[in-house]
Design an enzyme around this catalytic site. Structure first.
Site, PDB file in Angstrom:
ATOM      1  N   ASP A 145       3.501   9.449  -0.732  1.00  0.00           N
ATOM      2  CA  ASP A 145       2.301   8.710  -0.322  1.00  0.00           C
ATOM      3  C   ASP A 145       2.056   7.612  -1.340  1.00  0.00           C
ATOM      4  OD1 ASP A 145       0.030   8.174   1.184  1.00  0.00           O
ATOM      5  OD2 ASP A 145      -0.628  10.265   1.213  1.00  0.00           O
ATOM      6  N   HIS A 171       0.822  -1.223   0.000  1.00  0.00           N
ATOM      7  CA  HIS A 171       0.000   0.000   0.000  1.00  0.00           C
ATOM      8  C   HIS A 171       0.854   1.271   0.000  1.00  0.00           C
ATOM      9  CE1 HIS A 171      -4.038  -1.814   0.801  1.00  0.00           C
ATOM     10  NE2 HIS A 171      -3.251  -2.841   1.083  1.00  0.00           N
TER      11      HIS A 171
HETATM   12  P1  ADQ Z   1      -3.071   6.137   4.790  1.00  0.00           P
HETATM   13  O1  ADQ Z   1      -1.671   6.578   4.968  1.00  0.00           O
HETATM   14  O2  ADQ Z   1      -3.854   6.012   6.043  1.00  0.00           O
HETATM   15  O3  ADQ Z   1      -3.173   4.766   3.961  1.00  0.00           O
HETATM   16  P2  ADQ Z   1      -4.969   7.565   2.899  1.00  0.00           P
HETATM   17  O4  ADQ Z   1      -4.894   6.888   1.602  1.00  0.00           O
HETATM   18  O5  ADQ Z   1      -5.086   9.037   2.798  1.00  0.00           O
HETATM   19  O6  ADQ Z   1      -3.710   7.293   3.816  1.00  0.00           O
HETATM   20  O7  ADQ Z   1      -6.232   7.009   3.648  1.00  0.00           O
HETATM   21  C1  ADQ Z   1      -6.683   7.546   4.839  1.00  0.00           C
HETATM   22  C2  ADQ Z   1      -8.133   7.147   5.099  1.00  0.00           C
HETATM   23  O8  ADQ Z   1      -8.432   7.530   6.443  1.00  0.00           O
HETATM   24  C3  ADQ Z   1      -9.108   7.857   4.169  1.00  0.00           C
HETATM   25  O9  ADQ Z   1     -10.114   6.956   3.780  1.00  0.00           O
HETATM   26  C4  ADQ Z   1      -9.675   8.975   5.058  1.00  0.00           C
HETATM   27  O10 ADQ Z   1     -11.025   9.294   4.796  1.00  0.00           O
HETATM   28  C5  ADQ Z   1      -9.541   8.397   6.445  1.00  0.00           C
HETATM   29  N1  ADQ Z   1      -9.303   9.507   7.391  1.00  0.00           N
HETATM   30  C6  ADQ Z   1      -8.266  10.344   7.406  1.00  0.00           C
HETATM   31  N2  ADQ Z   1      -8.411  11.253   8.386  1.00  0.00           N
HETATM   32  C7  ADQ Z   1      -9.559  10.983   8.993  1.00  0.00           C
HETATM   33  C8  ADQ Z   1     -10.280  11.568  10.083  1.00  0.00           C
HETATM   34  N3  ADQ Z   1      -9.841  12.616  10.751  1.00  0.00           N
HETATM   35  N4  ADQ Z   1     -11.432  11.003  10.442  1.00  0.00           N
HETATM   36  C9  ADQ Z   1     -11.901   9.941   9.788  1.00  0.00           C
HETATM   37  N5  ADQ Z   1     -11.292   9.356   8.755  1.00  0.00           N
HETATM   38  C10 ADQ Z   1     -10.131   9.860   8.368  1.00  0.00           C
HETATM   39  C11 ADQ Z   1      -2.248   3.850   3.355  1.00  0.00           C
HETATM   40  C12 ADQ Z   1      -1.169   4.471   2.461  1.00  0.00           C
HETATM   41  C13 ADQ Z   1      -1.833   5.325   1.393  1.00  0.00           C
HETATM   42  C14 ADQ Z   1      -2.821   4.481   0.576  1.00  0.00           C
HETATM   43  C15 ADQ Z   1      -3.778   3.731   1.504  1.00  0.00           C
HETATM   44  C16 ADQ Z   1      -4.643   2.720   0.744  1.00  0.00           C
HETATM   45  O11 ADQ Z   1      -0.262   5.242   3.244  1.00  0.00           O
HETATM   46  O12 ADQ Z   1      -0.860   5.887   0.530  1.00  0.00           O
HETATM   47  O13 ADQ Z   1      -3.580   5.334  -0.244  1.00  0.00           O
HETATM   48  O14 ADQ Z   1      -3.053   3.008   2.496  1.00  0.00           O
HETATM   49  O15 ADQ Z   1      -3.877   1.837   0.003  1.00  0.00           O
END
Ligand code: ADQ
Length: 485
Positions: free
Chosen positions: A358, A158
């Site tokens: 990311d 990921h």
């Molecule tokens: P993350 O690093 O966690 O994931 P991201 O892809 O942005 O990063 O996903 C975060 C998720 O958490 C989103 O669905 C978002 O809605 C949720 N989220 C963030 N802040 C929040 C809050 N305050 N309250 C509720 N929900 C919140 C890892 C990798 C990424 C990759 C994903 C999926 O680091 O690069 O995109 O896995 O493969």
């Protein structure tokens, strides 16, 4: 149809997966449809006796078998906090400077993967397809092979793959490569990642590209391809009417939603907003930056450091520009209910997504999905998010260039309705054409087909593919049509 067996560090709570949203829902649905099995850590930290335990607790939920193990506290310290999050996470995000290469971490990381493999072995059926997730579990396939497992095994990462020279700095890079070579298929988020991994396998461990496109390394042949993670667009369509976007008001919002992680470029985002207020004083009292940043990995030093840095930065920008009736940065250090997040996305004029690195970044996609197509907001997106490879109609920025980001805020706020609609439509089409379900389906189809010994088309020259993807992102920077002043 074969059963799917999924292995990841944590197992999602399937009774709550639909509320949690994201990747977990698509995985839970896929497992339900294929009567699957999911093995992972149950989140509990027990005593040393757990290290001898290779018998997972089994539970059934809606047609899926959930198998869980606890970790001992030293396993948690060395495998999870140590090797996974203090070595692999920073290095794979190109932060060699904060990686902690400590003796003992790797051995325990390997031991935990071995224990998970031993726990899984007796539960496997001959025609199962095994799908392993993420950096915590790189050696799992190798440990399963050592136990005689010949089923197709796929691995999805990921997070990003760093350039070969950075990968080579990991003292155990060869062992990790041997682990990767045990899989039949490796799925990565972007073409740039595919190029980086193939470059590393060639330079670091004498891997060879075969005529059929597969890679030969450590006497095994494997396929490597990109499978960008998506979202379920319909679950982000907002219900509340958006506010008018005619002229900026004191509540015109730029929005950031990120786990509080040093990879997400939060200080750079705050600095860019400060610079924007300095450079364009007419916008003072007219715009706010809302940053929602729930805490993660709070016991680690790098995470407490970034928390303090953000508190200091927001305090100083608010102190410098704020008024009794206007506070420029609203910084919320808490998780937000999903339903509320959709409304905040929809009511924010700018989605401000600035990671330094990311894997994908799902927030960028969620922001686009939540917009009103008749009057959409504008996405500002870091070129170093995997999402930038697909979302070229965003305002693409370099998060290290505070000046450029400050200008892009102005460009976003002043963009006319027609251009906003055109960009949004193109972004929405791209997000829609690649949902989480498509991602699950395409990875599993590919794994089934490599399991049948057919091959996947991958670029013959990985460096060229990576370079081309980077050039396309470069071309999309800030805007081909707008000249920010
Ligand atoms: P993350 O690093 O966690 O994931 P991201 O892809 O942005 O990063 O996903 C975060 C998720 O958490 C989103 O669905 C978002 O809605 C949720 N989220 C963030 N802040 C929040 C809050 N305050 N309250 C509720 N929900 C919140 C890892 C990798 C990424 C990759 C994903 C999926 O680091 O690069 O995109 O896995 O493969």
């Amino acid at each position: 149809m074969s059963r799917i067996v999924l292995v990841s560090n944590r197992v999602a709570d399937l009774s709550k997966a639909s509320q949690a949203g994201g990747v977990a829902v698509a995985i839970a649905d896929t497992l339900r449809a294929r009567k699957g099995l999911w093995l992972g850590w149950n989140g509990r930290i027990g005593d040393r006796s757990e290290e001898l335990n290779a018998k997972p607790a089994l539970a059934e939920f809606d047609g899926t078998t959930v198998a869980t193990l606890a970790l001992s506290s030293r396993e948690h310290d060395d495998y999870y906090t140590g090797y996974s999050n203090n070595v692999l996470w920073p290095v794979f995000h190109s932060r060699l400077d904060i990686a902690q290469f400590e003796a003992g971490y790797y051995q325990r990381y390997l031991d935990v993967n071995k224990r998970f493999a031993q726990a899984l072995r007796p539960l496997l059926k001959p025609d199962d397809i095994i799908w392993v997730h993420d950096y915590h579990m790189i050696p799992l396939g190798m440990e399963l092979r050592a136990l005689g497992v010949t089923n197709p095994i796929g691995f999805f990462l990921h997070i990003p793959v760093p350039p070969a020279q950075t990968f080579l700095a990991i003292p155990e890079h060869r062992e990790l490569a041997r682990g990767l070579a045990s899989y039949d298929l490796i799925g990565l988020q972007t073409k740039v990642d595919v190029g980086n991994l193939i470059d590393y396998l060639q330079d670091g461990v004498f891997g060879r590209i075969l005529q059929d496109g597969r890679i030969r390394a450590f006497d095994r042949e494997l396929s490597i391809a990109s499978f960008p993670v998506g979202i379920d667009v319909d679950s982000f369509i907002g219900s509340r009417p958006k506010r008018g976007r005619e002229a900026p008001t004191a509540t015109t919002r730029l929005l950031g939603v990120d786990r509080l992680d040093y990879t997400k470029g939060l200080p750079q985002k705050f600095r860019a907003f400060g610079r924007f207020l300095e450079k364009y004083p007419d916008y003072r009292r007219k715009v706010i930056l809302s940053q929602i940043a729930p805490p993660t990995r709070e016991t680690m030093v790098a995470y407490t450091d970034i928390k303090h840095e953000l508190e200091t930065l927001s305090g100083s920008i608010n102190g410098r520009y704020g008024e009794l009736d206007w506070v420029p940065i609203q910084y919320i250090h808490r998780a937000t209910p999903r339903k509320m997040l959709v409304d905040v996305y929809r009511n924010s004029r700018v989605g401000f997504v600035t990671p330094l690195r990311d894997g994908m970044n799902l927030v960028a996609k969620e922001y686009v999905a939540a917009q009103d197509p008749g009057d959409p907001g504008v996405l500002i997106l870091s070129r170093f998010a995997g999402a930038a490879e697909q979302m070229k109609e965003a305002l693409i920025v370099n998060p290290y260039d505070v000046e450029e980001m400050a200008k892009s805020i102005k460009v976003a706020l002043e963009m006319g309705l027609t251009e906003r609609q055109e960009r949004h439509q193109a972004l929405l089409d791209s997000v829609r054409s690649n949902s989480t379900y498509d991602w699950c389906r395409s990875f599993l189809n590919a794994l089934e087909s490599v399991g049948r010994r057919s091959t996947l088309a991958i670029p013959t020259s990985p460096s060229d593919a990576a370079r081309k993807a980077l050039q396309e992102i470069e071309l999309a920077r800030v805007s081909p049509r707008i000249q920010p002043s």
